[in-house]
Design an enzyme around this catalytic site. Structure first.
Site, PDB file in Angstrom:
ATOM      1  CG  HIS A   1      10.511 -32.597 -24.111  1.00  0.00           C
ATOM      2  ND1 HIS A   1      10.816 -33.942 -24.004  1.00  0.00           N
ATOM      3  CD2 HIS A   1      11.558 -32.037 -24.782  1.00  0.00           C
ATOM      4  CE1 HIS A   1      11.994 -34.166 -24.566  1.00  0.00           C
ATOM      5  NE2 HIS A   1      12.455 -33.037 -25.050  1.00  0.00           N
TER       6      HIS A   1
ATOM      7  CB  CYS B   1      -0.913   0.002   1.218  1.00  0.00           C
ATOM      8  SG  CYS B   1      -1.871  -1.515   1.407  1.00  0.00           S
TER       9      CYS B   1
ATOM     10  NE  ARG C   1       4.383   1.655  -1.511  1.00  0.00           N
ATOM     11  CZ  ARG C   1       5.544   1.037  -1.360  1.00  0.00           C
ATOM     12  NH1 ARG C   1       6.547   1.317  -2.168  1.00  0.00           N
ATOM     13  NH2 ARG C   1       5.728   0.141  -0.407  1.00  0.00           N
TER      14      ARG C   1
ATOM     15  CG  ASN D   1       2.619  -1.027   3.062  1.00  0.00           C
ATOM     16  OD1 ASN D   1       2.095  -2.080   2.730  1.00  0.00           O
ATOM     17  ND2 ASN D   1       3.724  -0.573   2.502  1.00  0.00           N
ATOM     18  N   GLY D   2       1.135  -3.343   5.266  1.00  0.00           N
ATOM     19  CA  GLY D   2       1.691  -4.573   5.799  1.00  0.00           C
ATOM     20  C   GLY D   2       0.614  -5.524   6.279  1.00  0.00           C
TER      21      GLY D   2
ATOM     22  CD1 TRP E   1      -2.578  -4.788  -4.885  1.00  0.00           C
ATOM     23  CD2 TRP E   1      -2.096  -6.072  -3.119  1.00  0.00           C
ATOM     24  NE1 TRP E   1      -2.473  -6.076  -5.325  1.00  0.00           N
ATOM     25  CE2 TRP E   1      -2.187  -6.894  -4.264  1.00  0.00           C
ATOM     26  CE3 TRP E   1      -1.823  -6.669  -1.892  1.00  0.00           C
ATOM     27  CZ2 TRP E   1      -1.989  -8.261  -4.227  1.00  0.00           C
ATOM     28  CZ3 TRP E   1      -1.633  -8.053  -1.835  1.00  0.00           C
ATOM     29  CH2 TRP E   1      -1.705  -8.824  -2.995  1.00  0.00           C
TER      30      TRP E   1
ATOM     31  CE  LYS F   1       7.789  -6.443 -17.745  1.00  0.00           C
ATOM     32  NZ  LYS F   1       7.725  -7.494 -16.752  1.00  0.00           N
TER      33      LYS F   1
ATOM     34  CE  LYS G   1       7.951  -0.848 -10.448  1.00  0.00           C
ATOM     35  NZ  LYS G   1       8.112  -1.431 -11.787  1.00  0.00           N
TER      36      LYS G   1
ATOM     37  CD  GLU H   1       4.252  -8.177 -14.876  1.00  0.00           C
ATOM     38  OE1 GLU H   1       4.594  -8.072 -13.691  1.00  0.00           O
ATOM     39  OE2 GLU H   1       4.909  -7.693 -15.814  1.00  0.00           O
TER      40      GLU H   1
ATOM     41  CD  GLU I   1      10.559  -9.441 -17.769  1.00  0.00           C
ATOM     42  OE1 GLU I   1      10.159  -8.273 -17.612  1.00  0.00           O
ATOM     43  OE2 GLU I   1      10.473 -10.305 -16.864  1.00  0.00           O
TER      44      GLU I   1
END
Length: 615
Positions: free
Chosen positions: A511, A2, A27, A101-102, A75, A492, A610, A495, A488
């Site tokens: 495979h 957050c 955040r 936050n946490g 968040w 992307k 983030k 996301e 990566e």
């Protein structure tokens, strides 16, 4: 994950807090809230949604006057995103108000005890439990707010960054930190509180970063008092001078932060090796390595721990360290490493990679490694971050602030730093001749210009994106150094566009994943001339024979793959170990354009934030 903002001083707090929350919205952005003291009472407004929704609601419903206030963008962890669960939260008396936050892990047992004592809870959050615990301690122990916060935090288990004030004493804010970042901006008879420095950079460039298990009582007209939460011992603040500027945290004419940050990569890579890469002298100068060279030279192995995009950068580094410096490397998800009772000795070097420097799992892995005697080296982007402070030594990337949730320039600058380290160790170990070492330095210097050249593919990538924007699945294939780039690229796309995508080593396609290929499946293949080129061509032929759609990233002038692929994007030629710095560029652009075309929120994708400061 957050965002926290607070202000106490001589200015109107509301515009500072709202703008600060907007800058911290990367955040968390499922709900937001603000509490302001107008001289008589606390005015509180909060809502599900984004900071703009909070701004519209608060300006209609409450007085926005006052020089003391706190704000929060969330968040969700405990409790679904809604108005009630949004922060700030009152204590039962209405005197105390808190942002957090946490995660408080033992909140349920505390809540049961407080309920027995008559406390009523209106939300599903652990934060409301914490503010009422502080109130109960304050009442039972007959102490001031700062002492009550200290005593209460000694009863909780978890992670937190908090800011709390008491309307009965509106000249102070109490803040505390464990596992989540918290910065205090120090101005002229005014103080700013934030999860990072971006909310207050235009007001002051002086900041204090709280250490873990540290708290501060911030009072107008007085020096900040810092204390240890466990034993109440006094500590003395270290005021840092910030180098950030306001232009770095604005969009600068781009439609999205992500696009801006993609285009910032040539400069970011240059800034990352500037002063370290000294081609004329034939050396690489890195203080964190130079001062601890024996640790690296005598290491039995290097362990790299990271999460997400940083983990992919670590996979690239595995190839680089083993290929160039001939040092064994293991790359671990930090979240798994910390729980599987790994074998660690004092002959190991652990490299921890994190953009924010606050990633909770990576911090836990650092602590585990240090407890077992390993030398710990950090690679992060944020000066003064927890990882920068917890590690034995380290190297900053110089990417500048990265606001877009999907990392781009973090990835390429991390690879840049790790390449510099590997090259330096290769030279020190005698693996490289002076001539070969200088060739690498010279080639490294060309990379920013070659990234610029790769960015010229943007119009073509946009055209390709239109063709595949409605796909429901995608495969990404690469070999060697470019296998992590395939991972990566797939990340992307997942996301920010919410298209299911998977990355594989190209040879592994046979495979299992080859069963998925048909005329509806786009397959993005990294097929540069350096590194297993003929093998990748064979993989492409296997895809083509099954009618898959092939989008290839190739070296300039390629002919063989161009004949086979449905679409081709060229990147400049470079050494094999440096190709990931170029091949990732068109994949970043592709994910960006597809997300825009699908109407997705590029900078703030759903369910993500983030800086992951909780498990």
């Amino acid at each position: 994950m957050c965002g926290i903002v607070g202000y106490i001083g001589h200015r109107e707090a509301y515009p500072i807090i709202i703008k600060g929350l907007q800058r911290l919205e990367y955040r968390g952005y499922d709900s937001a809230g603000i509490a302001l003291y107008d001289g008589n009472d606390i005015n509180l407004s909060k809502t599900k949604g984004k900071v703009e929704d909070l701004k519209n609601k608060s300006e209609k419903q409450i007085s926005t006057k006052g020089c003391l206030g706190i704000g929060h963008t969330r968040w969700a962890t405990h409790g679904v995103p809604n108005d009630v669960n949004s922060h700030p939260h009152y204590s039962n008396s209405g005197d105390l108000v808190i942002i957090h936050n946490g995660i408080i892990e033992n909140y349920e047992s505390i809540k049961k005890e407080l309920t027995k004592r008559g406390y009523i809870f209106h939300s599903d959050t652990d934060t409301e439990v914490l503010v009422n615990l502080i109130e109960e301690v304050k009442k039972q122990e007959n102490v001031k707010l700062g002492k009550a916060v200290q005593l209460a935090l000694n009863e909780v288990v978890g992670a937190y960054a908090i800011a709390v004030f008491d309307k009965q004493k509106p000249d102070e804010i109490v803040v505390a930190k464990l596992g989540s970042p918290l910065a205090i901006g120090v101005g002229e008879n005014e103080f700013f509180i934030a999860s990072d420095a971006s909310p207050f950079i235009e007001f002051t460039n002086n900041a204090i970063y709280l250490e873990d298990e540290e708290m501060a009582v911030i009072r107008l007209g007085k020096e900040i008092k810092l204390r240890k939460i466990k034993d109440d011992a006094i500590t003395y603040p270290n005021i840092l001078e910030l180098k950030m500027n306001i232009e770095e945290i604005e969009k600068g004419g781009y439609d999205h932060f992500m696009l801006k940050e993609i285009y910032e990569q040539p400069r970011a890579i240059l800034d990352t090796y500037r002063g370290r890469l000294r081609t004329e002298q034939g050396l690489i100068k890195m203080a964190g390595i130079d001062q601890h060279l024996d640790k690296f030279m005598n290491a039995n192995r290097i362990i790299i721990v990271a999460c997400g995009t940083s983990w992919h950068a670590g996979l690239v580094a595995e190839y680089i360290f083993e290929d160039l410096a001939r040092i064994p490397v293991e790359v671990e998800y930090a979240s798994e490493f910390r729980y599987r009772n790994p074998v660690i000795t004092d002959k190991d070097v652990l490299i921890a990679i994190s953009q924010s420097g606050e990633t909770a799992d990576t911090l836990a892995a650092i602590k585990l490694a240090k407890e077992n005697g390993a030398f710990v080296f950090g690679v992060c982007n944020v000066v003064g971050s927890s990882i920068a402070r917890e590690t034995d030594a380290g190297a900053y990337t110089h990417a500048g602030p990265e606001i877009g949730v999907a990392s781009t320039k973090a990835f390429t600058t991390q690879i840049t730093v790790l390449t510099l380290i590997a090259l330096k160790l290769a030279k020190e170990k005698g693996v490289f001749s002076d001539e070969r070492f200088r060739e690498y330095l010279e080639e490294m210097e060309t990379i920013p210009a070659k990234v610029e050249k790769a960015l010229e593919s943007n119009p073509l990538v946009e055209i390709i994106s239109k063709v595949y924007k409605d796909s429901t699945n995608a495969l990404y294939l690469g070999r060697g150094y470019n296998f992590p780039v395939a991972l990566e690229g797939a990340l992307k796309l997942k996301e920010i566009s919410y298209i299911h995508a998977e990355g594989y080593p190209a040879a592994e396609m046979k495979h299992g994943p080859i069963a998925l290929i048909d005329e509806q499946m786009p397959v993005f293949v990294i097929a540069t001339k350096r590194g297993h080129y003929e093998k990748v061509v064979s993989n492409i032929q296997e895809i083509k024979s099954r009618k898959g759609k092939i989008i290839a990233i190739v070296t300039e002038g390629d002919e063989q793959v161009t004949e086979l692929a449905d679409h081709v994007v060229e990147v400049p030629e470079t050494f094999e170990s440096l190709t990931p710095l170029l091949t990732t560029i068109p994949l970043q652009l592709l994910s960006y354009h597809i997300a825009v075309m699908r109407g997705c929120n590029v900078d703030q994708p759903r369910n993500l934030a983030k800086s992951v400061t909780v498990e």
